[in-house]
Design an enzyme around this catalytic site. Structure first.
Site, PDB file in Angstrom:
ATOM      1  N   LYS A   1       0.871  -1.138  -0.115  1.00 10.53           N
ATOM      2  CA  LYS A   1      -0.062  -0.024   0.184  1.00 10.53           C
ATOM      3  C   LYS A   1       0.922   1.176  -0.173  1.00 10.53           C
ATOM      4  CE  LYS A   1      -4.493   0.864  -0.041  1.00 10.53           C
ATOM      5  NZ  LYS A   1      -5.400   0.247  -0.565  1.00 10.53           N
TER       6      LYS A   1
ATOM      7  N   ASP B   1      -6.978   4.374  -5.212  1.00 10.31           N
ATOM      8  CA  ASP B   1      -7.656   4.197  -3.731  1.00 10.31           C
ATOM      9  C   ASP B   1      -8.074   5.752  -3.558  1.00 10.31           C
ATOM     10  OD1 ASP B   1      -7.666   2.512  -1.366  1.00 10.31           O
ATOM     11  OD2 ASP B   1      -7.045   4.426  -0.348  1.00 10.31           O
TER      12      ASP B   1
ATOM     13  N   THR C   1     -15.251  -3.622  -7.098  1.00 13.50           N
ATOM     14  CA  THR C   1     -15.404  -3.504  -5.725  1.00 13.50           C
ATOM     15  C   THR C   1     -16.598  -3.579  -5.270  1.00 13.50           C
ATOM     16  OG1 THR C   1     -13.349  -2.351  -5.306  1.00 13.50           O
ATOM     17  CG2 THR C   1     -14.551  -2.702  -3.344  1.00 13.50           C
TER      18      THR C   1
ATOM     19  N   ASN D   1     -16.896   5.546  -5.383  1.00 10.81           N
ATOM     20  CA  ASN D   1     -17.013   4.411  -6.210  1.00 10.81           C
ATOM     21  C   ASN D   1     -17.572   2.996  -5.568  1.00 10.81           C
ATOM     22  OD1 ASN D   1     -15.905   3.506  -8.961  1.00 10.81           O
ATOM     23  ND2 ASN D   1     -14.840   2.291  -7.509  1.00 10.81           N
TER      24      ASN D   1
END
Length: 451
Positions: free
Chosen positions: A114, A154, A197, A231
């Protein structure tokens, strides 16, 4: 592992995993893995760097940049980049640690990592964002590559930012490769990636409902609370609506819209939300557009309805507190699944798990399993880049459904195998953590990283 008082988010993520192992047979069946918990909790590499860039007034600005390369036992480091003023090493270590387990659950060959920066894009011009992205990639490019580390987007890193980052990498390295995912469709991106997602979250909950009711129920008629309006929340809401459920809430950091009369948001409503988010405006500007919904300033949606079937936290970490978890249980919520990473506090997880264990009244799906569809399609984008092909939307969606189905049953079967007491609703938290941990641990042992 010793306490990490300066890294509370990471400590919480570690404690949550360790707690889920407590009432299982994991270390009885695999005693050699207990010591590996502490080994796995230390990243392979932490990169921190300075990012200097010029604003529109010609002034030099400086931000902190990070990349936590957590574990590469299963493949190249894979995980998003986050641009937000709250970004710090503790948050990125927690996200990277979760990513290791999450990526393992997809069944694809991806390690975990990350990164990001404390840069705040709000109020910045397009030119300022471009210059920041170029400066950020100038430093990051030394540490990533298609077979080394493949970042994605992200929070606040969408298609525009990925484009700027990719372009700078290409200029610096003189190579066109799949070094980032979430790219534009014309230059290596994948269909279904923006939706992945949210869609994947709903596919996972579909399996939860189907198993819990022995195939007698699905999303039809279910009352669903969704938090967030970005999103993940948008596409989760759209899929719920498509499957016959009613979406009773959406929210942002300033407040929540809640249905007044049980009426659901529509696909057209979600499109309006998407336009507002794209313009970086607050959700409450839509108050006049949603007469069937009441806006609650400063409130999250979890305690604002009397009855709910499904709760989908899709905003950020720790967005469901212990008190809110108790309310959801009392409101008859049967399924909670996280579209956000570590969306529930440790206290909330304990409450959900106690209700499941003692009364089988609620079933909790942790983010590392329920929201792994995003990184799964990122992995599929990497596969398409390697082959220099673009798959159809139907093919990608089919593979996403297959991955989420396999992920659910892996969590379920692992929970059954390692649970001390057989239950109708096994712990998906324990199942997800054990399944991901064993896969990574065995790879580390095979590669000589642990004996």
């Amino acid at each position: 592992m010793s306490q990490i008082p300066v890294e509370p988010e990471f400590q919480q993520a570690y404690d949550e995993v360790l707690l889920s192992f407590k009432d299982t047979l994991l270390f009885e069946k695999r005693p050699n893995l207990e010591r590996l918990m502490e080994v796995l909790a230390i990243p392979e590499r932490v990169i921190q760097f300075r990012v200097t860039w010029e604003d529109d007034n010609g002034h030099i600005q400086v931000n902190r940049g990070y990349r936590v390369q957590f574990n590469s036992a299963l493949g190249p480091y894979k995980g998003g980049l986050r641009f937000h003023p709250t970004v710090n090493l503790s948050i990125l270590k927690f996200l990277g640690y979760e990513q290791v387990f999450k990526n393992a659950l997809t069944g694809l060959n991806m390690g975990g990592g990350k990164g990001g920066s404390d840069f705040d894009p709000k109020g910045k011009s397009d030119s300022e964002i471009r210059r920041f992205c170029q400066a950020f990639m100038t430093e990051l490019s030394r540490h990533i590559g298609a077979d080394t580390d493949v970042p994605a987007g992200d929070i606040n890193v969408g298609g525009r930012e990925i484009g700027y980052l990719f372009g700078q990498y290409k200029h610096l390295k003189n190579v066109f490769e799949g070094v980032l995912t979430g790219k534009g469709l014309a230059w290596g991106g994948s269909l279904i990636r923006p939706e992945a997602t949210g869609f994947g979250l709903v596919y996972y909950v579909e399996k939860m409902i189907d198993y819990a009711t022995d195939g007698k129920e699905n999303f039809t008629g279910k009352k669903v609370l969704v938090s967030g309006s970005g999103n993940v929340a948008q596409y989760a809401a759209l899929k719920v609506i498509q499957l016959g459920g009613s979406v009773l809430s959406l929210s942002d950091s300033k407040g929540s819209f809640i249905s007044k009369n049980g009426k659901s948001f529509t696909a057209e409503d979600i499109n309006k939300v998407a336009e507002v988010k794209l313009a970086r405006k607050e959700l409450k500007v839509l108050a006049s557009e949603f007469p069937d919904f009441e806006y609650h300033e400063g409130k999250r949606p979890w305690t604002l309805v009397k009855q709910v079937d499904v709760a989908l936290p899709c905003a950020t970490q720790n967005e469901v507190s212990g008190e809110e978890a108790e309310y959801l249980v009392k409101a008859g919520c049967k399924y909670v699944a996280e579209g956000s990473n570590m969306g529930s506090t440790l206290e909330a997880v304990k409450i959900f798990e106690a209700a499941r264990r003692e009364h089988a009244t609620i079933w909790y799906g942790p983010g590392k399993a329920a929201n792994c569809g995003g990184v799964a399609v990122s992995g599929l984008e990497m596969a398409q880049n390697s082959q220099r092909v673009t798959w159809t939307q139907a093919k990608v969606d089919e593979k996403l459904k297959e991955i989420m189905t396999n992920c659910f049953y892996l969590c379920l079967d692992t929970a059954k195998d390692y649970g001390k007491v057989p239950r109708k609703l096994p712990s998906l938290v324990a199942g997800a953590n054990i399944a991901g941990f064993i896969k990574v641990a065995d790879a580390m042992i095979d590669q000589g990283d642990f004996y």
